[in-house]
Motif scaffolding. Structure first.
Motif, PDB file in Angstrom:
ATOM      1  N   MET A  42       4.811  -4.293   9.348  1.00 47.23           N
ATOM      2  CA  MET A  42       4.205  -3.234   8.542  1.00 47.23           C
ATOM      3  C   MET A  42       3.835  -3.766   7.156  1.00 47.23           C
ATOM      4  SD  MET A  42       5.887   0.371   7.270  1.00 47.23           S
ATOM      5  CE  MET A  42       5.930   1.055   8.919  1.00 47.23           C
ATOM      6  N   LYS A  43       2.649  -3.382   6.684  1.00 48.72           N
ATOM      7  CA  LYS A  43       2.214  -3.748   5.343  1.00 48.72           C
ATOM      8  C   LYS A  43       2.061  -2.489   4.499  1.00 48.72           C
ATOM      9  CE  LYS A  43      -0.025  -8.119   6.473  1.00 48.72           C
ATOM     10  NZ  LYS A  43      -1.244  -8.957   6.334  1.00 48.72           N
ATOM     11  N   LEU A  44       2.529  -2.575   3.247  1.00 50.97           N
ATOM     12  CA  LEU A  44       2.524  -1.411   2.372  1.00 50.97           C
ATOM     13  C   LEU A  44       1.604  -1.547   1.167  1.00 50.97           C
ATOM     14  CD1 LEU A  44       6.294  -0.357   2.302  1.00 50.97           C
ATOM     15  CD2 LEU A  44       4.433   0.590   3.673  1.00 50.97           C
ATOM     16  N   ALA A  45       0.933  -2.701   1.038  1.00 52.67           N
ATOM     17  CA  ALA A  45       0.073  -2.897  -0.136  1.00 52.67           C
ATOM     18  C   ALA A  45      -1.045  -1.859  -0.205  1.00 52.67           C
ATOM     19  CB  ALA A  45      -0.518  -4.303  -0.119  1.00 52.67           C
ATOM     20  N   ASP A  46      -1.494  -1.391   0.945  1.00 48.89           N
ATOM     21  CA  ASP A  46      -2.608  -0.445   0.970  1.00 48.89           C
ATOM     22  C   ASP A  46      -2.150   1.010   1.027  1.00 48.89           C
ATOM     23  OD1 ASP A  46      -4.422  -2.557   0.926  1.00 48.89           O
ATOM     24  OD2 ASP A  46      -4.412  -2.735   3.111  1.00 48.89           O
ATOM     25  N   ARG A  47      -0.849   1.243   0.929  1.00 47.34           N
ATOM     26  CA  ARG A  47      -0.346   2.621   0.960  1.00 47.34           C
ATOM     27  C   ARG A  47      -0.905   3.388  -0.239  1.00 47.34           C
ATOM     28  NH1 ARG A  47       4.482   5.207   2.932  1.00 47.34           N
ATOM     29  NH2 ARG A  47       4.460   3.619   4.574  1.00 47.34           N
ATOM     30  N   LYS A  48      -1.358   4.591  -0.006  1.00 45.18           N
ATOM     31  CA  LYS A  48      -1.918   5.444  -1.057  1.00 45.18           C
ATOM     32  C   LYS A  48      -1.093   6.720  -1.170  1.00 45.18           C
ATOM     33  CE  LYS A  48      -5.448   2.640  -1.666  1.00 45.18           C
ATOM     34  NZ  LYS A  48      -5.526   1.777  -2.867  1.00 45.18           N
ATOM     35  N   PRO A  49       0.017   6.659  -1.888  1.00 39.53           N
ATOM     36  CA  PRO A  49       0.856   7.857  -2.009  1.00 39.53           C
ATOM     37  C   PRO A  49       0.114   8.989  -2.715  1.00 39.53           C
ATOM     38  CG  PRO A  49       2.032   5.889  -2.738  1.00 39.53           C
ATOM     39  CD  PRO A  49       0.587   5.515  -2.608  1.00 39.53           C
ATOM     40  N   LEU A  50       0.496  10.200  -2.388  1.00 38.38           N
ATOM     41  CA  LEU A  50      -0.126  11.374  -2.990  1.00 38.38           C
ATOM     42  C   LEU A  50       0.590  11.823  -4.252  1.00 38.38           C
ATOM     43  CD1 LEU A  50      -0.794  13.517   0.220  1.00 38.38           C
ATOM     44  CD2 LEU A  50      -2.416  12.064  -1.025  1.00 38.38           C
ATOM     45  N   HIS A  51       1.868  11.466  -4.401  1.00 37.60           N
ATOM     46  CA  HIS A  51       2.671  12.075  -5.453  1.00 37.60           C
ATOM     47  C   HIS A  51       3.268  11.090  -6.443  1.00 37.60           C
ATOM     48  CE1 HIS A  51       2.655  14.969  -2.050  1.00 37.60           C
ATOM     49  NE2 HIS A  51       2.315  15.773  -3.029  1.00 37.60           N
ATOM     50  N   PHE A  52       2.870   9.832  -6.400  1.00 32.87           N
ATOM     51  CA  PHE A  52       3.257   8.849  -7.405  1.00 32.87           C
ATOM     52  C   PHE A  52       2.312   7.661  -7.283  1.00 32.87           C
ATOM     53  CE2 PHE A  52       6.044   8.501  -3.688  1.00 32.87           C
ATOM     54  CZ  PHE A  52       5.791   7.210  -3.245  1.00 32.87           C
ATOM     55  N   LEU A  53       2.372   6.767  -8.258  1.00 34.14           N
ATOM     56  CA  LEU A  53       1.513   5.585  -8.264  1.00 34.14           C
ATOM     57  C   LEU A  53       2.239   4.430  -7.583  1.00 34.14           C
ATOM     58  CD1 LEU A  53       0.152   5.768 -11.931  1.00 34.14           C
ATOM     59  CD2 LEU A  53      -0.901   6.664  -9.838  1.00 34.14           C
ATOM     60  N   TRP A  54       1.465   3.590  -6.914  1.00 32.64           N
ATOM     61  CA  TRP A  54       2.035   2.488  -6.123  1.00 32.64           C
ATOM     62  C   TRP A  54       1.039   1.338  -6.120  1.00 32.64           C
ATOM     63  CZ3 TRP A  54       6.341   0.847  -3.738  1.00 32.64           C
ATOM     64  CH2 TRP A  54       6.252  -0.051  -2.676  1.00 32.64           C
ATOM     65  N   GLU A  55       1.472   0.168  -6.554  1.00 31.17           N
ATOM     66  CA  GLU A  55       0.609  -1.003  -6.499  1.00 31.17           C
ATOM     67  C   GLU A  55       1.441  -2.228  -6.135  1.00 31.17           C
ATOM     68  OE1 GLU A  55      -0.962  -2.130 -10.390  1.00 31.17           O
ATOM     69  OE2 GLU A  55       0.443  -0.740 -11.328  1.00 31.17           O
ATOM     70  N   VAL A  56       0.823  -3.138  -5.404  1.00 32.40           N
ATOM     71  CA  VAL A  56       1.512  -4.339  -4.939  1.00 32.40           C
ATOM     72  C   VAL A  56       0.706  -5.558  -5.360  1.00 32.40           C
ATOM     73  CG1 VAL A  56       2.343  -5.633  -2.938  1.00 32.40           C
ATOM     74  CG2 VAL A  56       2.495  -3.132  -2.968  1.00 32.40           C
ATOM     75  N   SER A  57       1.374  -6.529  -5.975  1.00 28.31           N
ATOM     76  CA  SER A  57       0.742  -7.778  -6.374  1.00 28.31           C
ATOM     77  C   SER A  57       1.765  -8.894  -6.262  1.00 28.31           C
ATOM     78  CB  SER A  57       0.215  -7.685  -7.815  1.00 28.31           C
ATOM     79  OG  SER A  57      -0.327  -8.934  -8.244  1.00 28.31           O
ATOM     80  N   GLU A  58       1.386  -9.965  -5.606  1.00 26.43           N
ATOM     81  CA  GLU A  58       2.261 -11.125  -5.461  1.00 26.43           C
ATOM     82  C   GLU A  58       3.621 -10.734  -4.890  1.00 26.43           C
ATOM     83  OE1 GLU A  58       2.445 -13.181  -9.172  1.00 26.43           O
ATOM     84  OE2 GLU A  58       0.271 -13.338  -9.369  1.00 26.43           O
TER      85      GLU A  58
END
Length: 269
Positions: free
Chosen positions: A1-17
């Motif tokens: 499973m990969k979560l970098a592209d997850r787009k939560p509705l109720h908080f901010l989420w970003e993945v780098s390195e």
């Protein structure tokens, strides 16, 4: 499973390195939690167990504050008058978020600016490592709204971090623990100026992400499981865990790098 592209509705989420940054996104109200953000964060941390693209999570502040706890209008108000069955469903859901955080298999770093109160203090407590600013204010203020201090694992976890007497004072009184107190008591691992806080958290996160991440997961698992073990059982569990880690390629990489007088490059396998 990969979560970098997850787009939560109720908080901010970003993945780098391989480092994820999660931040609540209601800065105008000091980032309170809602029923929806509780549930969505719980589900995200549950999914982190299987995430192949995230090795460390940073819980960051937003707009000068970390989290002001459960929203008075969106959570506390609606809870008034609910039957016990529904109240228990809610309190179990909030506890499930802590369970998911401590069971996700990835180090979690809290970077706290401004207020971390109520459930916000719990989120910081449930992190593996905690950084704050000198101005940060942390309070377990459940008694101020007529509730017990035993919320989301506080009576189990907080004494193990700062000691029984100090935890009892904070949980009974709901008073603010100053940043200086928190650092002195071992709640905060370090204090940084507000302008440097997130950068310092990311430096630490990337350091962990560049390490033997499989072994980090084993460390997190043992820190959790050994709460319920006697000393002899813990020593045996660690012997088995370390033997597993000795079968990893990272262990061999570290040895070969040492022999070659080079810095090891870990790959998490």
């Amino acid at each position: 499973m990969k979560l970098a592209d997850r787009k939560p509705l109720h908080f901010l989420w970003e993945v780098s390195e391989r480092v994820a940054v999660l931040r609540l996104n209601r800065p105008e109200r000091k980032n309170p939690l809602t029923f929806e953000s509780y549930a969505e964060m719980r589900d995200l941390f549950r999914d982190l167990v299987y995430a192949a693209d995230v090795d460390v999570v940073v819980l960051a502040s937003n707009g000068g504050n970390f989290c002001s706890g459960g929203d008075v209008h969106d959570i506390i108000g609606p809870l008034i008058g609910l039957p016990m069955k529904d109240l228990l469903a809610f309190t179990r859901m909030t506890g499930d978020l802590v369970k998911a955080m401590i069971s996700c298999g990835k180090p979690v770093i809290a970077a706290v600016d401004g207020v971390a109160v109520g459930a916000g203090a719990i989120l910081a407590m449930a992190a593996d490592l905690r950084l704050a600013t000198p101005e940060a204010k942390c309070a377990f203020l459940f008694t101020r709204v007529g509730l017990a201090g035993c919320d989301m694992g506080a009576c189990a976890m907080l004494p193990r971090i700062i000691g029984q007497g100090r935890a009892a004072e904070l949980l009974y009184t709901g008073r603010v623990m100053t940043a200086a107190e928190g650092e002195r008591w071992g709640f905060w691992n370090a204090l940084h100026d507000s302008a440097d806080l997130e950068a310092e958290a990311l430096v630490l996160a990337r350091r962990l992400a560049a390490g033997p991440t499989f072994a980090h997961g084993v460390t997190k698992t043992q820190l959790l499981q050994e709460w319920d073990m006697g000393l002899l059982a813990a020593i045996e569990a660690e012997a088995q865990a370390q033997a597993i880690c000795m079968q990893t390629k990272d262990f061999e990489r570290a040895y070969r790098a040492f022999v070659a007088k080079e810095k090891p490059v870990f790959a998490g396998d």
